[in-house]
Design an enzyme around this catalytic site. Structure first.
Site, PDB file in Angstrom:
ATOM      1  N   HIS A  53      61.802 -81.488  18.446  1.00  0.00           N
ATOM      2  CA  HIS A  53      61.038 -80.549  19.292  1.00  0.00           C
ATOM      3  C   HIS A  53      60.628 -79.337  18.466  1.00  0.00           C
ATOM      4  CE1 HIS A  53      65.107 -78.866  19.603  1.00  0.00           C
ATOM      5  NE2 HIS A  53      64.630 -77.789  20.191  1.00  0.00           N
ATOM      6  N   HIS A  55      60.967 -76.049  18.456  1.00  0.00           N
ATOM      7  CA  HIS A  55      61.650 -74.767  18.255  1.00  0.00           C
ATOM      8  C   HIS A  55      61.863 -74.454  16.768  1.00  0.00           C
ATOM      9  CE1 HIS A  55      63.431 -74.547  22.598  1.00  0.00           C
ATOM     10  NE2 HIS A  55      62.217 -74.025  22.517  1.00  0.00           N
ATOM     11  N   ASP A  57      64.213 -73.246  15.020  1.00  0.00           N
ATOM     12  CA  ASP A  57      65.445 -73.642  14.331  1.00  0.00           C
ATOM     13  C   ASP A  57      65.487 -75.155  14.068  1.00  0.00           C
ATOM     14  OD1 ASP A  57      65.711 -73.841  17.188  1.00  0.00           O
ATOM     15  OD2 ASP A  57      67.867 -74.125  16.954  1.00  0.00           O
ATOM     16  N   HIS A  58      64.407 -75.861  14.396  1.00  0.00           N
ATOM     17  CA  HIS A  58      64.325 -77.299  14.103  1.00  0.00           C
ATOM     18  C   HIS A  58      63.178 -77.665  13.174  1.00  0.00           C
ATOM     19  CE1 HIS A  58      67.393 -78.389  17.194  1.00  0.00           C
ATOM     20  NE2 HIS A  58      67.069 -77.160  17.552  1.00  0.00           N
ATOM     21  N   HIS A 111      64.368 -79.505  27.936  1.00  0.00           N
ATOM     22  CA  HIS A 111      64.613 -78.364  27.042  1.00  0.00           C
ATOM     23  C   HIS A 111      63.261 -77.799  26.607  1.00  0.00           C
ATOM     24  CE1 HIS A 111      66.642 -75.934  23.995  1.00  0.00           C
ATOM     25  NE2 HIS A 111      65.867 -76.450  23.068  1.00  0.00           N
ATOM     26  N   ASP A 130      68.082 -81.016  20.968  1.00  0.00           N
ATOM     27  CA  ASP A 130      68.734 -80.083  21.891  1.00  0.00           C
ATOM     28  C   ASP A 130      68.739 -80.609  23.321  1.00  0.00           C
ATOM     29  OD1 ASP A 130      69.090 -78.458  19.731  1.00  0.00           O
ATOM     30  OD2 ASP A 130      67.757 -76.861  20.406  1.00  0.00           O
ATOM     31  N   HIS A 168      73.023 -79.107  17.309  1.00  0.00           N
ATOM     32  CA  HIS A 168      73.865 -77.910  17.132  1.00  0.00           C
ATOM     33  C   HIS A 168      75.352 -78.234  17.187  1.00  0.00           C
ATOM     34  CE1 HIS A 168      70.783 -74.683  17.560  1.00  0.00           C
ATOM     35  NE2 HIS A 168      70.133 -75.611  18.249  1.00  0.00           N
TER      36      HIS A 168
HETATM   37 FE    FE Z   1      68.005 -75.612  18.716  1.00  0.00          FE
HETATM   38 ZN    ZN Z   2      65.763 -75.991  20.853  1.00  0.00          ZN
END
Ligand code: FE
Ligand code: ZN
Length: 252
Positions: A53, A55, A57-58, A111, A130, A168
């Site tokens: 996805h 985001h 942090d990915h 999400h 996530d 995570h």
């Molecule tokens: Fe994340």
């Molecule tokens: Zn995420």
């Protein structure tokens, strides 16, 4: 096939997939360049970048890795404007090849509206980003609780032996939440020992298995009468229980 777990940022995991037969190197959700690059270096190439996805942090490592290794970036078609450097647009239920491995795209919104999982049936492995965590699930940001509930149900029906690689290291906090509302679950107590031992040794608690999650992850146990009773909602639907649990977890 070999999988390497790469800790990134505070509590993210990226994963390197090495398919030996065709010498194909892929990475799932490169959060950031440096920690991923340290591992990729050993393979001297990076063919594919698979994104669950959009985001930050990915996808944080996308552009620098692509520039250095000329990798192809895969992601969900409707997120093409949100996934940096995307090359290959994926569709729900599409099956594509990573070297000799067949990878299936499972569409699991909630999400985010374009969240997907990568399922490698032959190897009994899934990358859930996530959406499904060890003992938890992702926050509902762009979708509805109904969507998230249905997405988790799509994962519940896979082979229980499936190893789950999530985005995570949230296991410890998730464990505390599960223990609060699933007090009589003996499997959870057993897992607690195992998880604490791993954390003490600074080891990842990932992968988990679907089988273990089905027995201990409260978000997959919304049909359980003990869980319903703990929430004082014994007559509520499974989806209502999910919504309640997700709301409680948001402020836990
Ligand atoms: Fe994340
Ligand atoms: Zn995420």
């Amino acid at each position: 096939m070999k999988i390497e777990v790469i800790p990134c940022l505070n509590d993210n995991y990226s994963y390197l997939i090495y398919e030996e037969e065709t010498n194909t190197v892929s990475i799932v959700d490169p959060s950031e360049f440096s920690p991923c690059e340290k591992i990729i270096k050993n393979y001297k190439k990076l063919d594919n970048i698979l994104i669950t996805h959009h985001h930050a942090d990915h996808v944080g490592g996308n552009l620098k890795l692509k520039e250095k290794y000329n990798s192809k970036i895969f992601g969900y078609q409707k997120d093409k404007s949100r996934i940096p450097g995307i090359d290959i647009l994926l569709y729900e239920d599409q099956i594509f090849n990573v070297g000799n491995l067949e990878v299936k795209v499972i569409f699991i919104p909630g999400h985010t509206s374009g969240h997907i999982a990568y399922y490698i049936k032959k190897e009994n492995v899934i990358f859930t980003g996530d959406t499904l965590f060890s003992l938890g699930c992702g926050r509902v940001f762009e979708g509805s609780h109904k969507q998230m509930f249905e997405s988790l149900n799509k994962l519940k029906i896979l082979d229980p032996k499936t190893k789950v690689y999530c985005g995570h290291e949230y296991t410890k906090k998730n464990l505390e939440f599960c223990l609060t509302f699933d007090t009589e679950n003996s499997f959870l107590r057993e897992r607690e020992q195992d998880i604490n031992a791993k954390i003490k040794k600074n080891q990842p608690t990932i992968p988990t298995s679907l089988e273990e999650e089905l027995k201990t992850n409260i978000f997959l146990r919304c049909d359980n009468i003990k869980v319903k009773q703990a929430l004082n909602q014994k007559d509520s639907s499974d989806q209502e229980i999910f919504t309640k649990l997700r709301d409680l977890k948001d402020t836990f």
